[in-house]
Motif scaffolding. Structure first.
Motif, PDB file in Angstrom:
ATOM      1  N   GLY A 102      28.796 138.328  65.370  1.00  0.00           N
ATOM      2  CA  GLY A 102      29.772 137.695  64.509  1.00  0.00           C
ATOM      3  C   GLY A 102      29.909 136.202  64.680  1.00  0.00           C
ATOM      4  O   GLY A 102      30.869 135.612  64.189  1.00  0.00           O
ATOM      5  N   LEU A 103      28.970 135.566  65.369  1.00  0.00           N
ATOM      6  CA  LEU A 103      29.041 134.116  65.579  1.00  0.00           C
ATOM      7  C   LEU A 103      28.082 133.381  64.650  1.00  0.00           C
ATOM      8  O   LEU A 103      26.911 133.725  64.550  1.00  0.00           O
ATOM      9  CB  LEU A 103      28.706 133.755  67.029  1.00  0.00           C
ATOM     10  CG  LEU A 103      29.726 134.168  68.091  1.00  0.00           C
ATOM     11  CD1 LEU A 103      29.245 133.733  69.466  1.00  0.00           C
ATOM     12  CD2 LEU A 103      31.096 133.597  67.798  1.00  0.00           C
ATOM     13  N   GLU A 104      28.588 132.371  64.007  1.00  0.00           N
ATOM     14  CA  GLU A 104      27.764 131.500  63.171  1.00  0.00           C
ATOM     15  C   GLU A 104      27.715 130.126  63.834  1.00  0.00           C
ATOM     16  O   GLU A 104      28.748 129.503  64.078  1.00  0.00           O
ATOM     17  CB  GLU A 104      28.379 131.382  61.774  1.00  0.00           C
ATOM     18  CG  GLU A 104      27.618 130.437  60.856  1.00  0.00           C
ATOM     19  CD  GLU A 104      28.348 130.192  59.539  1.00  0.00           C
ATOM     20  OE1 GLU A 104      27.853 129.357  58.754  1.00  0.00           O
ATOM     21  OE2 GLU A 104      29.412 130.801  59.306  1.00  0.00           O
ATOM     22  N   VAL A 105      26.495 129.674  64.155  1.00  0.00           N
ATOM     23  CA  VAL A 105      26.336 128.368  64.806  1.00  0.00           C
ATOM     24  C   VAL A 105      26.427 127.272  63.752  1.00  0.00           C
ATOM     25  O   VAL A 105      25.682 127.274  62.776  1.00  0.00           O
ATOM     26  CB  VAL A 105      24.989 128.274  65.562  1.00  0.00           C
ATOM     27  CG1 VAL A 105      24.838 126.896  66.209  1.00  0.00           C
ATOM     28  CG2 VAL A 105      24.888 129.362  66.613  1.00  0.00           C
ATOM     29  N   LEU A 106      27.343 126.333  63.977  1.00  0.00           N
ATOM     30  CA  LEU A 106      27.540 125.229  63.027  1.00  0.00           C
ATOM     31  C   LEU A 106      26.851 123.939  63.462  1.00  0.00           C
ATOM     32  O   LEU A 106      26.633 123.049  62.654  1.00  0.00           O
ATOM     33  CB  LEU A 106      29.038 124.970  62.840  1.00  0.00           C
ATOM     34  CG  LEU A 106      29.871 126.148  62.333  1.00  0.00           C
ATOM     35  CD1 LEU A 106      31.323 125.734  62.198  1.00  0.00           C
ATOM     36  CD2 LEU A 106      29.342 126.655  60.996  1.00  0.00           C
ATOM     37  N   GLY A 107      26.529 123.816  64.755  1.00  0.00           N
ATOM     38  CA  GLY A 107      25.875 122.601  65.243  1.00  0.00           C
ATOM     39  C   GLY A 107      26.282 122.287  66.671  1.00  0.00           C
ATOM     40  O   GLY A 107      26.868 123.125  67.365  1.00  0.00           O
ATOM     41  N   GLU A 108      25.982 121.085  67.111  1.00  0.00           N
ATOM     42  CA  GLU A 108      26.315 120.646  68.470  1.00  0.00           C
ATOM     43  C   GLU A 108      26.989 119.285  68.425  1.00  0.00           C
ATOM     44  O   GLU A 108      26.710 118.472  67.544  1.00  0.00           O
ATOM     45  CB  GLU A 108      25.062 120.554  69.343  1.00  0.00           C
ATOM     46  CG  GLU A 108      24.517 121.872  69.809  1.00  0.00           C
ATOM     47  CD  GLU A 108      23.425 121.698  70.862  1.00  0.00           C
ATOM     48  OE1 GLU A 108      23.046 122.734  71.444  1.00  0.00           O
ATOM     49  OE2 GLU A 108      22.958 120.566  71.104  1.00  0.00           O
ATOM     50  N   VAL A 109      27.846 119.070  69.393  1.00  0.00           N
ATOM     51  CA  VAL A 109      28.528 117.780  69.540  1.00  0.00           C
ATOM     52  C   VAL A 109      28.351 117.327  70.984  1.00  0.00           C
ATOM     53  O   VAL A 109      28.549 118.115  71.913  1.00  0.00           O
ATOM     54  CB  VAL A 109      30.038 117.889  69.227  1.00  0.00           C
ATOM     55  CG1 VAL A 109      30.741 116.565  69.497  1.00  0.00           C
ATOM     56  CG2 VAL A 109      30.258 118.332  67.796  1.00  0.00           C
ATOM     57  N   THR A 110      27.969 116.073  71.182  1.00  0.00           N
ATOM     58  CA  THR A 110      27.855 115.515  72.534  1.00  0.00           C
ATOM     59  C   THR A 110      28.958 114.483  72.723  1.00  0.00           C
ATOM     60  O   THR A 110      29.172 113.613  71.877  1.00  0.00           O
ATOM     61  CB  THR A 110      26.481 114.864  72.759  1.00  0.00           C
ATOM     62  OG1 THR A 110      25.471 115.862  72.605  1.00  0.00           O
ATOM     63  CG2 THR A 110      26.369 114.267  74.156  1.00  0.00           C
TER      64      THR A 110
END
Length: 201
Positions: free
Chosen positions: A164-172
């Protein structure tokens, strides 16, 4: 004993408001005392500060014996540092302590107060996960005993589930905490699962 009141504030209130022979040590007083007595940091910062506090206390007590009120002595010491014994180009010719100033005698006034040793930074790389629900709640977990920041709530380091997880991106992001330079990479997820999911408590 009052939370938020340190030695300087306590000394300032005691001496200036109540005229008690208590020491003070702000940046101006530190500069005057470190130059007059050429106090260095050879024994470490704690020893350096302890010597300055001791000298400040000795000075205010000796002044009182000469019938100089503590409030006048301490305020004069602060004013001396602010207007005469300045960080750059001190006005030594106008200084009442010039005759006993060891730094002036050695002509190295601007070397005092001695600079602190540069911080030894600890570089920390962190990866964690931001998991949010449609209602805006975000999953957090409590740091375990023995971990850095033990007992504090933070984003999970590992995924507690994958369905049930949708990856939206990464933040540094980069942060500084005491001697730690932290680079944190956060993977952002949206939870789209159908099963009930309760944020960590």
């Amino acid at each position: 004993e009052i939370p938020g009141v340190g030695p300087y504030t306590a000394g300032a209130i005691s001496s200036i408001a109540s005229n008690q022979p208590e020491p003070i040590l702000d940046g101006n007083v530190e500069r005057v005392l470190s130059r007059v007595f050429r106090i260095n940091r050879a024994g470490g910062d704690a020893r350096y500060k302890a010597r300055l506090w001791w000298l400040s206390g000795r000075g205010v007590r000796l002044a009182l014996k000469q019938r100089v009120p503590p409030r006048d002595f301490n305020q004069a010491l602060m004013e001396l540092g602010a207007t005469v014994c300045t960080p750059r180009k001190p006005r030594c010719a106008a200084c009442p302590a010039a005759g006993i100033c060891r730094a002036r005698r050695e002509n190295d006034m601007e070397a005092y107060p001695p600079r602190k040793a540069p911080k030894e930074w600890i570089l920390v790389q962190e990866r964690d996960h931001w998991i949010s629900r449609a209602d805006g709640q975000v999953l957090v977990e409590k740091r375990l005993e023995g971990e850095w920041r033990a007992g504090l709530w933070d984003l999970p380091r590992a995924l507690p589930f994958r369905d049930g997880l949708e990856v939206l991106g990464e933040v540094t992001s980069k942060h500084v905490v005491t001697r730690h330079k932290i680079t944190r990479t956060t993977q952002v997820h949206r939870w789209t699962g159908q099963k009930p999911w309760k944020a960590a408590e």
